[in-house]
Motif scaffolding. Structure first.
Motif, PDB file in Angstrom:
ATOM      1  N   LYS A  85     -26.945  36.427  13.460  1.00 28.86           N
ATOM      2  CA  LYS A  85     -25.871  36.525  12.475  1.00 28.86           C
ATOM      3  C   LYS A  85     -25.752  37.972  12.024  1.00 28.86           C
ATOM      4  O   LYS A  85     -26.756  38.618  11.720  1.00 28.86           O
ATOM      5  CB  LYS A  85     -26.161  35.618  11.279  1.00 28.86           C
ATOM      6  CG  LYS A  85     -25.052  35.619  10.217  1.00 28.86           C
ATOM      7  CD  LYS A  85     -25.276  34.537   9.180  1.00 28.86           C
ATOM      8  CE  LYS A  85     -24.147  34.517   8.175  1.00 28.86           C
ATOM      9  NZ  LYS A  85     -24.266  33.390   7.210  1.00 28.86           N
ATOM     10  N   LEU A 118     -24.050  40.576   9.273  1.00 32.31           N
ATOM     11  CA  LEU A 118     -23.463  40.670   7.940  1.00 32.31           C
ATOM     12  C   LEU A 118     -23.363  42.142   7.573  1.00 32.31           C
ATOM     13  O   LEU A 118     -24.370  42.858   7.554  1.00 32.31           O
ATOM     14  CB  LEU A 118     -24.325  39.923   6.914  1.00 32.31           C
ATOM     15  CG  LEU A 118     -23.824  39.897   5.478  1.00 32.31           C
ATOM     16  CD1 LEU A 118     -22.468  39.193   5.391  1.00 32.31           C
ATOM     17  CD2 LEU A 118     -24.826  39.193   4.565  1.00 32.31           C
ATOM     18  N   ASP A 119     -22.126  42.598   7.320  1.00 30.83           N
ATOM     19  CA  ASP A 119     -21.865  43.995   6.944  1.00 30.83           C
ATOM     20  C   ASP A 119     -22.485  44.972   7.939  1.00 30.83           C
ATOM     21  O   ASP A 119     -23.163  45.945   7.566  1.00 30.83           O
ATOM     22  CB  ASP A 119     -22.380  44.276   5.530  1.00 30.83           C
ATOM     23  CG  ASP A 119     -21.649  43.456   4.478  1.00 30.83           C
ATOM     24  OD1 ASP A 119     -20.469  43.149   4.708  1.00 30.83           O
ATOM     25  OD2 ASP A 119     -22.259  43.120   3.447  1.00 30.83           O
ATOM     26  N   THR A 156     -17.940  42.835   9.558  1.00 23.81           N
ATOM     27  CA  THR A 156     -18.155  42.211   8.249  1.00 23.81           C
ATOM     28  C   THR A 156     -18.957  40.926   8.359  1.00 23.81           C
ATOM     29  O   THR A 156     -19.901  40.696   7.607  1.00 23.81           O
ATOM     30  CB  THR A 156     -16.812  41.925   7.554  1.00 23.81           C
ATOM     31  OG1 THR A 156     -16.103  43.147   7.407  1.00 23.81           O
ATOM     32  CG2 THR A 156     -17.041  41.311   6.174  1.00 23.81           C
ATOM     33  N   SER A 157     -18.592  40.092   9.323  1.00 24.12           N
ATOM     34  CA  SER A 157     -19.275  38.805   9.466  1.00 24.12           C
ATOM     35  C   SER A 157     -19.044  38.235  10.855  1.00 24.12           C
ATOM     36  O   SER A 157     -17.898  38.038  11.268  1.00 24.12           O
ATOM     37  CB  SER A 157     -18.753  37.817   8.416  1.00 24.12           C
ATOM     38  OG  SER A 157     -19.369  36.567   8.553  1.00 24.12           O
ATOM     39  N   ARG A 203     -21.119  36.046  14.449  1.00 24.15           N
ATOM     40  CA  ARG A 203     -22.270  35.532  15.186  1.00 24.15           C
ATOM     41  C   ARG A 203     -22.199  36.130  16.589  1.00 24.15           C
ATOM     42  O   ARG A 203     -21.114  36.287  17.151  1.00 24.15           O
ATOM     43  CB  ARG A 203     -22.283  34.000  15.237  1.00 24.15           C
ATOM     44  CG  ARG A 203     -21.152  33.372  16.011  1.00 24.15           C
ATOM     45  CD  ARG A 203     -21.160  31.853  15.934  1.00 24.15           C
ATOM     46  NE  ARG A 203     -22.299  31.283  16.626  1.00 24.15           N
ATOM     47  CZ  ARG A 203     -22.709  30.026  16.471  1.00 24.15           C
ATOM     48  NH1 ARG A 203     -22.084  29.227  15.614  1.00 24.15           N
ATOM     49  NH2 ARG A 203     -23.744  29.567  17.146  1.00 24.15           N
ATOM     50  N   LYS A 216     -16.261  35.147  15.222  1.00 22.28           N
ATOM     51  CA  LYS A 216     -16.171  35.352  13.774  1.00 22.28           C
ATOM     52  C   LYS A 216     -16.844  34.226  13.009  1.00 22.28           C
ATOM     53  O   LYS A 216     -16.820  33.064  13.428  1.00 22.28           O
ATOM     54  CB  LYS A 216     -14.707  35.441  13.362  1.00 22.28           C
ATOM     55  CG  LYS A 216     -14.482  35.757  11.886  1.00 22.28           C
ATOM     56  CD  LYS A 216     -12.989  35.874  11.574  1.00 22.28           C
ATOM     57  CE  LYS A 216     -12.767  36.202  10.099  1.00 22.28           C
ATOM     58  NZ  LYS A 216     -11.314  36.305   9.792  1.00 22.28           N
ATOM     59  N   LYS A 254     -17.538  32.146   6.672  1.00 22.13           N
ATOM     60  CA  LYS A 254     -18.254  32.267   5.400  1.00 22.13           C
ATOM     61  C   LYS A 254     -19.524  33.088   5.625  1.00 22.13           C
ATOM     62  O   LYS A 254     -20.538  32.549   6.078  1.00 22.13           O
ATOM     63  CB  LYS A 254     -18.589  30.892   4.841  1.00 22.13           C
ATOM     64  CG  LYS A 254     -17.350  30.065   4.493  1.00 22.13           C
ATOM     65  CD  LYS A 254     -17.721  28.713   3.913  1.00 22.13           C
ATOM     66  CE  LYS A 254     -16.473  27.927   3.538  1.00 22.13           C
ATOM     67  NZ  LYS A 254     -16.816  26.593   2.970  1.00 22.13           N
ATOM     68  N   PRO A 255     -19.471  34.374   5.316  1.00 22.99           N
ATOM     69  CA  PRO A 255     -20.617  35.245   5.630  1.00 22.99           C
ATOM     70  C   PRO A 255     -21.877  34.954   4.829  1.00 22.99           C
ATOM     71  O   PRO A 255     -22.979  35.014   5.364  1.00 22.99           O
ATOM     72  CB  PRO A 255     -20.088  36.646   5.314  1.00 22.99           C
ATOM     73  CG  PRO A 255     -18.949  36.435   4.369  1.00 22.99           C
ATOM     74  CD  PRO A 255     -18.342  35.136   4.755  1.00 22.99           C
ATOM     75  N   ASN A 264     -30.480  34.265  -0.075  1.00 23.73           N
ATOM     76  CA  ASN A 264     -29.436  35.267  -0.264  1.00 23.73           C
ATOM     77  C   ASN A 264     -29.955  36.493  -1.012  1.00 23.73           C
ATOM     78  O   ASN A 264     -29.561  37.627  -0.717  1.00 23.73           O
ATOM     79  CB  ASN A 264     -28.241  34.658  -0.992  1.00 23.73           C
ATOM     80  CG  ASN A 264     -27.393  33.780  -0.082  1.00 23.73           C
ATOM     81  OD1 ASN A 264     -27.231  34.078   1.098  1.00 23.73           O
ATOM     82  ND2 ASN A 264     -26.857  32.701  -0.619  1.00 23.73           N
TER      83      ASN A 264
END
Length: 268
Positions: free
Chosen positions: A22, A24-25, A73-74, A76, A104, A107-108, A262
């Motif tokens: 995954k 993220l950013d 940004t987000s 897989r 894509k 929901k990140p 998180n």
């Protein structure tokens, strides 16, 4: 059919491994864990690891594909590593190649949806209780047929058993059971995937003062006595099971752990 598939060992024999990550950013979550699991799996399958296949190489190859698709940004990403063409069951050599695919994620941030999530046991086929079952190989016929069974029976997922009829995992991740403030997950020796998110959740669970954690065998009957059951994988994070047969379950620990997860990601 393309000529490349006609000779591809991943296609012909399932002689391949994959790692799903995954992003993220612009960052691969749990990068080291993913890389070292892939390296360990390649060694177990006697694949030849190129000298340049470092963690930095693994990271850059994936992030380059993510950047091409403008999904920093987000997203897989899946890297599939396969032994190069040649041979039948016995390969001509152990050299490898790989391919990366990117998609894509809507929901990140990890979150828990307040929806019904019903599961049951898949009994047609069993997971073998051996080391090779713990790898993310492309031999996933049990998961494929189990997914079809789940769809045919209006289930959200299925629980997989090993030949001892013990709970191993679900179709797309590891499984955890809470009973009387003891959180249990099957040990890898039962044949379950050596999951990246499994590792994160175990570490977080050990930080909760009034919670005991154990890796122990779980029977299908144990599940019906549980207070809470949830699934883990690196894309979803945690997915609570709300119904198994006639039993309905709480989701409070899953919500607490997702919050801790998180926080850990933001701090890393």
């Amino acid at each position: 059919m393309t000529n490349s598939l006609l000779n591809n060992r991943g296609f012909l024999y399932g002689d391949a491994l994959f790692e799903t990550v995954k992003i993220l950013d612009g960052k691969i979550l749990f990068l080291e864990d993913h890389y070292f699991r892939l390296m360990s799996s390649m060694r177990i399958l006697r694949m030849e690891i190129p000298m340049n296949f470092t963690m930095e190489f693994f990271e850059s190859e994936i992030l380059n594909e993510v950047k091409k698709e403008q999904l920093e940004t987000s997203a897989r990403a899946r890297m599939t590593v396969y032994r190069k063409d040649g041979g039948f069951y016995l390969p001509d050599n152990n050299a490898i190649d790989y391919v990366i695919s990117v998609s894509k994620i809507e929901k990140p941030i990890y979150e828990i949806e307040n929806t019904t999530y019903e599961v049951d046991i898949f009994k047609d086929f069993y997971v073998s209780k051996q080391l090779i079952s713990t790898l993310k190989s492309t031999n996933k016929i049990v998961q494929i047929t189990g997914s079809i069974y789940a769809k045919e029976n209006a289930l959200d997922n299925c629980i997989l058993l090993n030949e001892d009829k013990n709970v191993v995992e679900v179709l797309n991740g590891n499984i955890f059971m809470l009973k009387d403030k003891t959180l249990t997950t099957p040990p890898v020796s039962e044949g379950c995937l050596n999951g990246i998110m499994r590792k994160q959740i175990i570490a977080l669970a050990k930080t909760i003062d009034d919670l005991t954690f154990t890796e122990s065998n779980i029977s299908p009957f144990d599940l019906q006595k549980a207070d809470e059951i949830f699934i883990t994988n690196v894309i979803k994070g945690i997915q609570p099971i709300t119904k198994y047969r006639k039993k309905e379950f709480e989701t409070s620990l899953a919500k607490s752990l997702i919050s801790k997860l998180n926080v850990k990601i933001r701090l890393s």
